[in-house]
Design a protein around this motif. Structure first.
Motif, short mmCIF file in Angstrom:
data_model
loop_
_atom_site.label_atom_id
_atom_site.label_comp_id
_atom_site.label_asym_id
_atom_site.label_seq_id
_atom_site.Cartn_x
_atom_site.Cartn_y
_atom_site.Cartn_z
N GLU A 192 29.83 50.76 86.94
CA GLU A 192 30.12 52.09 86.39
C GLU A 192 30.22 53.13 87.51
OE1 GLU A 192 27.58 55.15 83.73
OE2 GLU A 192 27.79 53.14 82.88
N LYS A 193 29.32 53.06 88.48
CA LYS A 193 29.29 54.01 89.60
C LYS A 193 29.30 53.25 90.92
CE LYS A 193 28.32 57.90 87.27
NZ LYS A 193 29.04 59.13 87.32
N GLN A 230 36.82 61.28 85.93
CA GLN A 230 35.93 60.13 86.00
C GLN A 230 35.28 60.11 87.38
OE1 GLN A 230 37.85 56.33 85.72
NE2 GLN A 230 36.18 55.52 84.52
N GLU A 231 34.06 60.55 87.46
CA GLU A 231 33.37 60.67 88.74
C GLU A 231 32.57 59.41 89.02
OE1 GLU A 231 31.22 64.32 88.90
OE2 GLU A 231 32.92 65.46 88.20
N ARG A 232 33.27 58.36 89.43
CA ARG A 232 32.64 57.07 89.69
C ARG A 232 32.02 57.01 91.08
NH1 ARG A 232 35.55 52.49 89.83
NH2 ARG A 232 33.66 51.36 89.33
N ALA A 236 25.29 50.48 89.10
CA ALA A 236 25.91 50.94 90.34
C ALA A 236 26.05 49.85 91.39
CB ALA A 236 25.08 52.08 90.93
#
Length: 87
Positions: A70-71, A1-3, A32
């Motif tokens: 999400e990011k 999971q590349e948040r 974001a």
């Protein structure tokens, strides 16, 4: 999971929401939290009209804001300062 997305700089040349949407679109991001080391008025003004985007300085970040998006887009300078603060 590349948040976590680390960027060298996150800025817009004018307080225009359209510029920020284009910049985030190039990165494939639409939800974001943007963390800058220092206050950037153009970035703050550009992000305030976007429902799923929030721009904050390093001192304004809290745990709830970190999980609410999400990011997390963070500048490298802010990331280094955060690491030093937590060490």
């Amino acid at each position: 999971q590349e948040r976590l997305v680390v960027v060298e700089e996150m800025a817009v040349s004018a307080p225009r929401t359209k510029q920020l949407v284009e910049k985030l679109g190039e990165m494939g991001i639409n939800d974001a939290l943007i963390i800058n080391e220092t206050f950037d008025e153009n970035l703050m003004l550009a992000s305030r009209n976007l429902y799923h985007v929030d721009a904050r300085t390093l001192n304004e970040v809290d745990p709830v804001s970190l999980i609410g998006f999400e990011k997390v887009v963070v500048t490298s300078g802010a990331l280094k300062a955060l690491e030093e603060k937590l060490a």
